[in-house]
Enzyme design. Structure first.
Site, PDB file in Angstrom:
ATOM      1  N   GLY A 250      56.443  39.456  47.488  1.00  0.00           N
ATOM      2  CA  GLY A 250      56.403  40.278  46.275  1.00  0.00           C
ATOM      3  C   GLY A 250      55.363  39.753  45.282  1.00  0.00           C
ATOM      4  CG  ASP A 251      55.987  35.986  43.964  1.00  0.00           C
ATOM      5  OD1 ASP A 251      56.695  36.769  43.318  1.00  0.00           O
ATOM      6  OD2 ASP A 251      56.434  34.957  44.511  1.00  0.00           O
TER       7      ASP A 251
HETATM    8  N1  LIG Z   1      58.765  42.687  57.030  1.00  0.00           N
HETATM    9  C1  LIG Z   1      57.671  43.095  56.399  1.00  0.00           C
HETATM   10  N2  LIG Z   1      56.720  43.808  57.063  1.00  0.00           N
HETATM   11  C2  LIG Z   1      55.606  44.259  56.438  1.00  0.00           C
HETATM   12  N3  LIG Z   1      55.356  44.041  55.135  1.00  0.00           N
HETATM   13  C3  LIG Z   1      56.269  43.347  54.423  1.00  0.00           C
HETATM   14  C4  LIG Z   1      57.462  42.841  55.004  1.00  0.00           C
HETATM   15  N4  LIG Z   1      58.165  42.195  54.035  1.00  0.00           N
HETATM   16  C5  LIG Z   1      57.433  42.286  52.899  1.00  0.00           C
HETATM   17  N5  LIG Z   1      56.300  43.000  53.115  1.00  0.00           N
HETATM   18  C6  LIG Z   1      55.241  43.368  52.158  1.00  0.00           C
HETATM   19  O1  LIG Z   1      55.374  42.623  50.962  1.00  0.00           O
HETATM   20  C7  LIG Z   1      55.677  43.493  49.853  1.00  0.00           C
HETATM   21  C8  LIG Z   1      56.685  42.834  48.940  1.00  0.00           C
HETATM   22  O2  LIG Z   1      57.849  42.526  49.695  1.00  0.00           O
HETATM   23  P1  LIG Z   1      59.319  42.499  49.095  1.00  0.00           P
HETATM   24  O3  LIG Z   1      59.738  43.862  48.696  1.00  0.00           O
HETATM   25  O4  LIG Z   1      60.157  41.797  50.105  1.00  0.00           O
HETATM   26  O5  LIG Z   1      59.102  41.623  47.775  1.00  0.00           O
HETATM   27  P2  LIG Z   1      60.139  40.730  46.977  1.00  0.00           P
HETATM   28  O6  LIG Z   1      61.538  41.150  47.288  1.00  0.00           O
HETATM   29  O7  LIG Z   1      59.705  40.730  45.568  1.00  0.00           O
HETATM   30  O8  LIG Z   1      59.831  39.301  47.634  1.00  0.00           O
HETATM   31  P3  LIG Z   1      59.788  37.804  47.033  1.00  0.00           P
HETATM   32  O9  LIG Z   1      60.804  37.736  45.921  1.00  0.00           O
HETATM   33  O10 LIG Z   1      60.107  36.918  48.195  1.00  0.00           O
HETATM   34  O11 LIG Z   1      58.400  37.577  46.553  1.00  0.00           O
HETATM   35  C9  LIG Z   1      56.178  44.800  50.495  1.00  0.00           C
HETATM   36  O12 LIG Z   1      55.933  45.884  49.629  1.00  0.00           O
HETATM   37  C10 LIG Z   1      55.342  44.842  51.776  1.00  0.00           C
HETATM   38  O13 LIG Z   1      54.020  45.281  51.489  1.00  0.00           O
HETATM   39  O1  LIG Z   2      64.667  31.841  41.065  1.00  0.00           O
HETATM   40  P1  LIG Z   2      63.506  32.769  40.810  1.00  0.00           P
HETATM   41  O2  LIG Z   2      62.633  32.272  39.701  1.00  0.00           O
HETATM   42  O3  LIG Z   2      63.913  34.193  40.637  1.00  0.00           O
HETATM   43  O4  LIG Z   2      62.623  32.793  42.127  1.00  0.00           O
HETATM   44  C1  LIG Z   2      62.037  31.613  42.606  1.00  0.00           C
HETATM   45  C2  LIG Z   2      61.482  31.868  43.993  1.00  0.00           C
HETATM   46  O5  LIG Z   2      62.499  32.221  44.923  1.00  0.00           O
HETATM   47  O6  LIG Z   2      60.555  32.945  43.931  1.00  0.00           O
HETATM   48  C3  LIG Z   2      59.435  32.691  44.749  1.00  0.00           C
HETATM   49  C4  LIG Z   2      59.243  33.812  45.708  1.00  0.00           C
HETATM   50  O7  LIG Z   2      59.069  35.016  45.038  1.00  0.00           O
HETATM   51  C5  LIG Z   2      59.677  31.346  45.390  1.00  0.00           C
HETATM   52  O8  LIG Z   2      58.484  30.624  45.496  1.00  0.00           O
HETATM   53  C6  LIG Z   2      60.687  30.665  44.507  1.00  0.00           C
HETATM   54  O9  LIG Z   2      61.467  29.710  45.163  1.00  0.00           O
END
Ligand SMILES: Nc1ncnc2c1ncn2[C@@H]1O[C@H](COP(=O)(O)OP(=O)(O)OP(=O)(O)O)[C@@H](O)[C@H]1O
Ligand SMILES: O=P(O)(O)OC[C@@]1(O)O[C@H](CO)[C@@H](O)[C@@H]1O
Length: 304
Positions: A250-251
């Protein structure tokens, strides 16, 4: 200049355990330690995409020193405020059960530390970009992102917020340029369960109505939605690939979007680059590199 703020940085200890058994001694089959925290991840990916930023926030103890050392070795500029008690957290990510995490609490931050951060942020200038990303440690008001935006409201600083619940909803009246909840975080705000892109769109539109300029909702392997300020709703399908480590996907989307926006000032292109960058991180052990993003950018399908 782009500034990222991470209130609660971490060392992410990303491990695989074959056949994890609760209540038993489990042993890892792979392990990896990375500097983490959402703002820091945005800074790392921006750096990989050739864009300089400065990482701000709070660090403490030997883990804090290690986070700074790793950023420095990676060529990322940082100006963290050092806290004398406690340690920055170590967040455990169980890669073999995707999404299973144990995130720590982090050090106690008091009002004098907050004041130091505010004083640093007061020096931001028109044209700067500020990314406020991640949770805040216990004891800090969930108005803190709002207070920062209030302080900067007439300065011409473009603000991105990646946060959950009230930390996010409290800032909407200040018109953040870009917000990126995932589908579950969006569902929690409105007390609904959202599974499909069609279900997500009305709630994303609602956040825009509440003040956000651009609303992106990430949906893991299902791609993402962008309700853009150009009046369009874009739906992205993520490219196919093998999931290796979704921590920071997501980041990475946030960093990719910003990089695409800076490059072309075109929402569809920025969104395409954001989704490609998120997926490139998900398909890699570490965060996305420029080459990995370029390989995927043509494989993201966008429907307007
Ligand atoms: N299994 C996957 N296959 C393809 N693309 C993925 C997959 N998982 C994540 N992505 C890509 O990464 C983007 C962000 O993922 P996600 O929605 O899981 O973010 P998040 O929940 O904010 O993750 P995090 O908190 O770990 O950063 C998605 O919109 C997609 O483009
Ligand atoms: O506890 P928070 O601040 O919500 O999220 C922290 C965290 O899960 O977010 C990143 C992935 O998005 C990781 O690098 C880190 O450990």
């Amino acid at each position: 200049m782009i500034y990222t703020v991470t209130f609660n940085p971490s060392l992410d200890y990303i491990v695989s355990v074959k056949d994890f058994r609760p209540g038993m001694t489990n042993r890892t089959s792979s392990e990896l330690m990375l500097a983490g925290g959402k703002g820091i991840n945005v800074s790392i990916v921006l750096g990989n995409l050739g864009i300089k930023s400065t990482a701000l926030g709070f660090i403490a103890g030997f883990t804090g020193d290690e986070i700074v050392r790793r950023l420095h070795n990676g060529g990322i500029n940082s100006e963290f405020i050092k806290i004398n008690d406690g340690i920055s957290r170590i967040n455990i990510k169980l890669k073999s059960i995707d999404g299973t995490e144990i995130n720590g609490q982090g050090p106690h931050i008091d009002s004098s530390h907050i004041e130091q951060l505010m004083n640093r942020l007061r020096r931001l200038e028109s044209g700067d970009v500020l990314v406020l990303a991640g949770s805040i440690p216990a004891g800090i008001s969930d108005n803190i992102y709002k207070d920062i935006m209030d302080m900067l409201k007439d300065k011409g600083v473009q603000i991105v917020v990646d946060a959950t619940s009230r930390l996010l909803t409290n800032v909407l009246e200040y018109n953040p340029f870009f917000i990126k909840p995932n589908q579950h975080e969006l569902g929690d705000i409105f007390n609904v369960t959202l599974n499909t892109q069609e279900e997500v769109i009305p709630y994303a539109l609602e956040l825009k109505k509440m003040g956000a300029v651009n609303v992106c909702v990430s949906m893991g392997g299902k791609g993402a939605i962008l309700v853009a300020d150009d009046g369009n709703v874009y739906k992205a399908k993520a490219p196919d690939g093998i999931l290796k480590n979704s921590v920071g996907a997501g980041d990475s989307l946030v960093a990719g979007f910003l990089s695409g926006w800076i490059e072309k000032k075109d929402y569809e292109y920025a969104f395409r680059k954001g989704v490609a960058t998120g997926s490139a991180s998900a398909f890699s052990e570490r965060l996305a590199t420029n080459g990995e993003v370029n390989d995927l950018i043509g494989k993201v399908t966008i429907i307007r």
